[in-house]
Every structure is written in structure tokens, then in C-alpha cells.
Scaffold this motif. Structure first.
Motif, mmCIF file in Angstrom:
data_model
loop_
_atom_site.group_PDB
_atom_site.id
_atom_site.type_symbol
_atom_site.label_atom_id
_atom_site.label_comp_id
_atom_site.label_asym_id
_atom_site.label_seq_id
_atom_site.Cartn_x
_atom_site.Cartn_y
_atom_site.Cartn_z
ATOM 1 N N ARG A 89 0.852 -1.225 -0.016
ATOM 2 C CA ARG A 89 0.013 0.134 0.079
ATOM 3 C C ARG A 89 0.755 1.312 0.006
ATOM 4 O O ARG A 89 0.515 2.349 -0.595
ATOM 5 C CB ARG A 89 -0.927 0.174 1.164
ATOM 6 C CG ARG A 89 -2.142 -0.875 1.101
ATOM 7 C CD ARG A 89 -2.934 -0.742 2.246
ATOM 8 N NE ARG A 89 -4.249 -1.840 2.405
ATOM 9 C CZ ARG A 89 -4.535 -2.230 3.673
ATOM 10 N NH1 ARG A 89 -4.102 -2.023 4.530
ATOM 11 N NH2 ARG A 89 -5.331 -3.152 3.158
ATOM 12 N N HIS A 91 3.935 1.594 -0.954
ATOM 13 C CA HIS A 91 4.733 1.776 -2.328
ATOM 14 C C HIS A 91 4.100 1.333 -3.542
ATOM 15 O O HIS A 91 4.749 0.523 -4.691
ATOM 16 C CB HIS A 91 6.035 0.894 -2.171
ATOM 17 C CG HIS A 91 6.690 1.168 -1.049
ATOM 18 N ND1 HIS A 91 7.421 2.504 -0.779
ATOM 19 C CD2 HIS A 91 6.994 0.622 0.332
ATOM 20 C CE1 HIS A 91 7.968 2.734 0.365
ATOM 21 N NE2 HIS A 91 7.855 1.451 1.060
ATOM 22 N N GLN A 92 2.654 1.579 -3.641
ATOM 23 C CA GLN A 92 1.911 0.948 -4.724
ATOM 24 C C GLN A 92 2.277 1.466 -5.992
ATOM 25 O O GLN A 92 2.391 0.754 -6.919
ATOM 26 C CB GLN A 92 0.335 1.544 -4.238
ATOM 27 C CG GLN A 92 -0.449 0.913 -5.433
ATOM 28 C CD GLN A 92 -2.011 1.168 -4.929
ATOM 29 O OE1 GLN A 92 -2.162 1.793 -4.165
ATOM 30 N NE2 GLN A 92 -3.048 0.771 -5.770
ATOM 31 N N THR A 93 2.729 2.767 -6.208
ATOM 32 C CA THR A 93 2.939 3.178 -7.784
ATOM 33 C C THR A 93 4.357 2.820 -7.951
ATOM 34 O O THR A 93 4.415 2.178 -9.207
ATOM 35 C CB THR A 93 3.247 4.788 -7.393
ATOM 36 O OG1 THR A 93 1.929 5.464 -6.745
ATOM 37 C CG2 THR A 93 3.538 5.475 -8.818
ATOM 38 N N ALA A 94 5.388 2.632 -6.940
ATOM 39 C CA ALA A 94 6.530 2.218 -7.695
ATOM 40 C C ALA A 94 6.508 0.519 -7.923
ATOM 41 O O ALA A 94 6.799 0.078 -8.972
ATOM 42 C CB ALA A 94 7.707 2.315 -6.459
ATOM 43 N N LEU A 96 3.751 -1.127 -8.921
ATOM 44 C CA LEU A 96 2.718 -0.835 -10.252
ATOM 45 C C LEU A 96 3.762 -0.728 -11.475
ATOM 46 O O LEU A 96 3.515 -1.293 -12.489
ATOM 47 C CB LEU A 96 1.528 -0.127 -10.212
ATOM 48 C CG LEU A 96 0.457 -0.771 -9.403
ATOM 49 C CD1 LEU A 96 -0.517 0.468 -9.309
ATOM 50 C CD2 LEU A 96 -0.212 -1.933 -9.886
ATOM 51 N N LEU A 97 4.749 0.282 -11.555
ATOM 52 C CA LEU A 97 5.552 0.838 -12.432
ATOM 53 C C LEU A 97 6.557 -0.343 -12.842
ATOM 54 O O LEU A 97 6.940 -0.875 -13.898
ATOM 55 C CB LEU A 97 6.373 1.958 -12.232
ATOM 56 C CG LEU A 97 5.749 3.168 -12.107
ATOM 57 C CD1 LEU A 97 6.475 4.336 -11.746
ATOM 58 C CD2 LEU A 97 5.342 3.420 -13.769
ATOM 59 N N THR A 100 4.623 -3.317 -14.344
ATOM 60 C CA THR A 100 4.331 -3.029 -15.954
ATOM 61 C C THR A 100 5.626 -3.247 -16.642
ATOM 62 O O THR A 100 5.400 -3.699 -17.762
ATOM 63 C CB THR A 100 3.926 -1.412 -15.911
ATOM 64 O OG1 THR A 100 2.590 -1.411 -15.047
ATOM 65 C CG2 THR A 100 3.713 -1.102 -17.417
#
Length: 114
Positions: A89, A91-94, A96-97, A100
Motif C-alpha cells: 500500500r 509503495h503502490q506506485t513503484a 505497479l511501475l 508494468t
């Protein structure tokens, strides 16, 4: 009232105030969906034994701040899965990147036939 007040204990400590603050928080949360760390904060603040409660209002507030920030709460002994979920939660953005990138990279490798 704190249990020691009900019992008529003439010597009252800061634990009585912590108990009252815990009951106020519990009333404010009544009817809402409350996660385990926040329930642990309320349980510690409203413990029957004064020694089991927070030492000070500052310590109580620090745990509430930690919960609000998504950090570890001292009143809650979290399991490994809870710790991992809290990490995801935060570090969600990192994550997901990175995920991806790995998916795109695998797609490119499969497309090239490597």
C-alpha cells in the motif's frame, strides 16, 4: 469511567485519561468498519489494567499518527502478510511501475521469440 475509578481507587493516574480517550475513539468509530491495527489501539487504550494501557497521551497519539500514515502501530503485532500488505500500500506506485516494466519486457521477449 475507568475500572479503577469504578472500584473507588483513591490514587488515579494518567491511565484514567488514556482510558477516557480510548472510549471516545471507540465511540467515534462505532458502526464503522475498523481495521485490526486501529482496534488494537482502542483495545490498548481501554485495557482494564492501567499498566497495560499507553504510558502517556503522547504515546497514544503517536500510534494514531502511525496508523494514519500507514506505518507500524506499536499496539498491534502484525503478521507477515499484514506487513507485506502495508508495504504494498505504501509503495503502490513503484510496485505497479515495476510490474508494468516486467510484463512489457516479457511481452517483448516472447514477441521476438527469445
Amino acid at each position: 469511567m475507568a475500572p479503577e475509578q469504578v472500584a473507588g481507587d483513591p490514587v488515579l493516574s494518567v491511565g484514567v485519561d488514556i482510558y477516557a480517550l480510548g472510549r471516545l475513539l471507540e465511540d467515534a468509530l462505532h458502526g464503522g468498519q475498523v481495521d485490526r491495527p486501529l482496534r488494537s489501539i482502542v483495545s490498548k487504550a481501554t485495557a482494564d489494567a492501567p499498566a497495560a494501557r499507553y504510558d502517556s497521551a503522547t504515546a497514544f497519539a503517536a500510534d494514531i499518527r502511525a496508523w494514519l500514515d500507514g506505518a507500524r502501530v506499536s499496539a498491534h503485532h502484525e503478521a507477515a502478510w499484514e506487513r507485506a500488505l502495508r508495504f504494498i500500500r505504501r509503495h503502490q506506485t513503484a510496485i505497479l511501475l515495476l510490474l508494468t516494466y516486467v510484463i512489457v519486457r516479457l511481452f517483448i521477449l516472447l514477441w521476438r521469440g527469445i
